[in-house]
Design a protein around this motif. Sequence first.
Motif, PDB file in Angstrom:
ATOM      1  N   LEU A   7       0.805  -1.231   0.000  1.00 58.39           N
ATOM      2  CA  LEU A   7       0.000   0.000   0.000  1.00 58.39           C
ATOM      3  C   LEU A   7       0.832   1.273   0.000  1.00 58.39           C
ATOM      4  CD1 LEU A   7      -2.928  -0.784   2.436  1.00 58.39           C
ATOM      5  CD2 LEU A   7      -2.969  -0.682  -0.046  1.00 58.39           C
ATOM      6  N   ASP A   8       1.986   1.217   0.640  1.00 55.94           N
ATOM      7  CA  ASP A   8       2.861   2.394   0.740  1.00 55.94           C
ATOM      8  C   ASP A   8       2.074   3.621   1.207  1.00 55.94           C
ATOM      9  OD1 ASP A   8       5.301   3.713   0.661  1.00 55.94           O
ATOM     10  OD2 ASP A   8       5.003   4.354  -1.415  1.00 55.94           O
ATOM     11  N   GLU A   9       1.215   3.409   2.214  1.00 55.19           N
ATOM     12  CA  GLU A   9       0.407   4.449   2.845  1.00 55.19           C
ATOM     13  C   GLU A   9      -0.574   5.128   1.884  1.00 55.19           C
ATOM     14  OE1 GLU A   9       2.570   7.051   5.448  1.00 55.19           O
ATOM     15  OE2 GLU A   9       3.801   5.409   6.185  1.00 55.19           O
ATOM     16  N   GLN A  10      -0.943   4.452   0.819  1.00 58.34           N
ATOM     17  CA  GLN A  10      -1.960   4.960  -0.116  1.00 58.34           C
ATOM     18  C   GLN A  10      -3.276   4.270   0.235  1.00 58.34           C
ATOM     19  OE1 GLN A  10      -1.139   7.479  -2.273  1.00 58.34           O
ATOM     20  NE2 GLN A  10       0.782   7.335  -1.145  1.00 58.34           N
ATOM     21  N   PHE A  11      -4.038   4.879   1.121  1.00 57.54           N
ATOM     22  CA  PHE A  11      -5.237   4.264   1.674  1.00 57.54           C
ATOM     23  C   PHE A  11      -6.528   4.733   0.984  1.00 57.54           C
ATOM     24  CE2 PHE A  11      -2.196   4.084   5.273  1.00 57.54           C
ATOM     25  CZ  PHE A  11      -2.098   2.706   5.349  1.00 57.54           C
ATOM     26  N   ASN A  12      -6.456   5.054  -0.287  1.00 58.69           N
ATOM     27  CA  ASN A  12      -7.624   5.502  -1.042  1.00 58.69           C
ATOM     28  C   ASN A  12      -7.778   4.676  -2.314  1.00 58.69           C
ATOM     29  OD1 ASN A  12      -8.318   7.780   0.689  1.00 58.69           O
ATOM     30  ND2 ASN A  12      -6.400   8.643  -0.033  1.00 58.69           N
ATOM     31  N   PRO A  13      -8.226   3.438  -2.193  1.00 56.20           N
ATOM     32  CA  PRO A  13      -8.376   2.603  -3.389  1.00 56.20           C
ATOM     33  C   PRO A  13      -9.412   3.183  -4.353  1.00 56.20           C
ATOM     34  CG  PRO A  13      -9.348   1.519  -1.487  1.00 56.20           C
ATOM     35  CD  PRO A  13      -8.661   2.751  -0.981  1.00 56.20           C
ATOM     36  N   LEU A  14      -9.294   2.821  -5.612  1.00 55.91           N
ATOM     37  CA  LEU A  14     -10.157   3.366  -6.665  1.00 55.91           C
ATOM     38  C   LEU A  14     -11.442   2.584  -6.871  1.00 55.91           C
ATOM     39  CD1 LEU A  14      -7.373   4.223  -9.261  1.00 55.91           C
ATOM     40  CD2 LEU A  14      -8.496   5.742  -7.599  1.00 55.91           C
ATOM     41  N   ARG A  15     -11.564   1.426  -6.190  1.00 57.16           N
ATOM     42  CA  ARG A  15     -12.770   0.617  -6.357  1.00 57.16           C
ATOM     43  C   ARG A  15     -13.062  -0.143  -5.074  1.00 57.16           C
ATOM     44  NH1 ARG A  15     -11.155  -4.583  -6.951  1.00 57.16           N
ATOM     45  NH2 ARG A  15      -9.030  -4.935  -7.641  1.00 57.16           N
ATOM     46  N   PRO A  16     -14.317  -0.555  -4.896  1.00 60.01           N
ATOM     47  CA  PRO A  16     -14.666  -1.362  -3.718  1.00 60.01           C
ATOM     48  C   PRO A  16     -13.963  -2.713  -3.759  1.00 60.01           C
ATOM     49  CG  PRO A  16     -16.639  -0.592  -4.870  1.00 60.01           C
ATOM     50  CD  PRO A  16     -15.475  -0.253  -5.732  1.00 60.01           C
ATOM     51  N   ASN A  17     -13.740  -3.279  -2.594  1.00 60.19           N
ATOM     52  CA  ASN A  17     -13.185  -4.627  -2.435  1.00 60.19           C
ATOM     53  C   ASN A  17     -11.788  -4.797  -3.009  1.00 60.19           C
ATOM     54  OD1 ASN A  17     -15.566  -5.584  -1.126  1.00 60.19           O
ATOM     55  ND2 ASN A  17     -16.527  -5.630  -3.150  1.00 60.19           N
ATOM     56  N   ALA A  18     -11.043  -3.705  -3.115  1.00 60.62           N
ATOM     57  CA  ALA A  18      -9.650  -3.790  -3.545  1.00 60.62           C
ATOM     58  C   ALA A  18      -8.726  -3.877  -2.330  1.00 60.62           C
ATOM     59  CB  ALA A  18      -9.275  -2.587  -4.397  1.00 60.62           C
ATOM     60  N   ASP A  41     -13.827  -1.882   4.405  1.00 55.27           N
ATOM     61  CA  ASP A  41     -13.481  -1.676   3.012  1.00 55.27           C
ATOM     62  C   ASP A  41     -12.960  -0.245   2.925  1.00 55.27           C
ATOM     63  OD1 ASP A  41     -13.351  -1.117   0.279  1.00 55.27           O
ATOM     64  OD2 ASP A  41     -15.127  -2.314  -0.177  1.00 55.27           O
ATOM     65  N   LEU A  42     -11.698  -0.071   2.568  1.00 52.05           N
ATOM     66  CA  LEU A  42     -11.123   1.267   2.568  1.00 52.05           C
ATOM     67  C   LEU A  42     -11.723   2.171   1.493  1.00 52.05           C
ATOM     68  CD1 LEU A  42      -7.356   0.699   3.397  1.00 52.05           C
ATOM     69  CD2 LEU A  42      -9.218   1.430   4.884  1.00 52.05           C
ATOM     70  N   TYR A  43     -12.333   1.613   0.476  1.00 53.54           N
ATOM     71  CA  TYR A  43     -12.978   2.434  -0.552  1.00 53.54           C
ATOM     72  C   TYR A  43     -14.168   3.200   0.050  1.00 53.54           C
ATOM     73  CZ  TYR A  43     -15.520   3.785  -4.742  1.00 53.54           C
ATOM     74  OH  TYR A  43     -16.189   4.495  -5.708  1.00 53.54           O
ATOM     75  N   SER A  44     -15.057   2.491   0.714  1.00 48.07           N
ATOM     76  CA  SER A  44     -16.244   3.122   1.301  1.00 48.07           C
ATOM     77  C   SER A  44     -16.011   3.611   2.728  1.00 48.07           C
ATOM     78  CB  SER A  44     -17.417   2.137   1.314  1.00 48.07           C
ATOM     79  OG  SER A  44     -17.126   1.046   2.181  1.00 48.07           O
ATOM     80  N   GLN A  45     -14.942   3.122   3.348  1.00 52.14           N
ATOM     81  CA  GLN A  45     -14.620   3.400   4.751  1.00 52.14           C
ATOM     82  C   GLN A  45     -15.754   2.961   5.673  1.00 52.14           C
ATOM     83  OE1 GLN A  45     -13.202   7.423   5.210  1.00 52.14           O
ATOM     84  NE2 GLN A  45     -11.472   7.058   3.866  1.00 52.14           N
ATOM     85  N   ARG A  46     -16.354   1.818   5.321  1.00 52.86           N
ATOM     86  CA  ARG A  46     -17.433   1.230   6.130  1.00 52.86           C
ATOM     87  C   ARG A  46     -17.021  -0.143   6.631  1.00 52.86           C
ATOM     88  NH1 ARG A  46     -22.834   3.563   5.062  1.00 52.86           N
ATOM     89  NH2 ARG A  46     -22.467   5.310   3.683  1.00 52.86           N
ATOM     90  N   ILE A  47     -17.509  -0.488   7.808  1.00 48.70           N
ATOM     91  CA  ILE A  47     -17.292  -1.824   8.349  1.00 48.70           C
ATOM     92  C   ILE A  47     -18.157  -2.795   7.565  1.00 48.70           C
ATOM     93  CG2 ILE A  47     -17.494  -3.315  10.386  1.00 48.70           C
ATOM     94  CD1 ILE A  47     -15.280  -1.134  10.547  1.00 48.70           C
ATOM     95  N   ILE A  48     -17.532  -3.841   7.033  1.00 48.41           N
ATOM     96  CA  ILE A  48     -18.257  -4.809   6.203  1.00 48.41           C
ATOM     97  C   ILE A  48     -18.313  -6.191   6.847  1.00 48.41           C
ATOM     98  CG2 ILE A  48     -17.852  -3.578   4.052  1.00 48.41           C
ATOM     99  CD1 ILE A  48     -15.534  -5.548   3.521  1.00 48.41           C
ATOM    100  N   GLY A  49     -17.588  -6.382   7.932  1.00 53.32           N
ATOM    101  CA  GLY A  49     -17.633  -7.641   8.667  1.00 53.32           C
ATOM    102  C   GLY A  49     -17.075  -7.451  10.059  1.00 53.32           C
TER     103      GLY A  49
END
Length: 94
Positions: A7-18, A41-49
Motif C-alpha cells: 500500500l505504501d500508505e496509499q489508503f484511497n483505493p479506486l474501487r470497492p473490495n480492492a 473496506d477502505l474504498y467506502s470506509q465502512r465496516i463490512i464484517g
Amino acid sequence: KQLINILDEQFNPLRPNAVWCIDTTYIPVHDGFVYLTSIMDLYSQRIIGWDLSETLEVSNVIPLIEKTKHSRHISKPLIMHSDRGSQFTSEAYN
C-alpha cells in the motif's frame, strides 16, 4: 518471511473490495475482555464484517474473513491491511 509494503500508505483505493483493513479491539467486561475484530473496506470506509469473541486467536479471524468474502461475493485476491498483531502474523493467517 519478508513483508512487502504494497500500500505504501496509499489508503484511497479506486474501487470497492480492492483493499480491506482488519483490526482487533479489546473491550473490557466485568470479568476480563472480549475482542472485537472488524473489517473495513477502505474504498467506502465502512465496516463490512465483524466478530466478537472471548479469545484473541487466529481461529476467530479466518472464518470472519471467509464469511465477509462470501457476503461480498469475492473470489479474487485482495489486499488485506493489518497491524502486526499475533493473530495477523501467525502461519494460519498468512
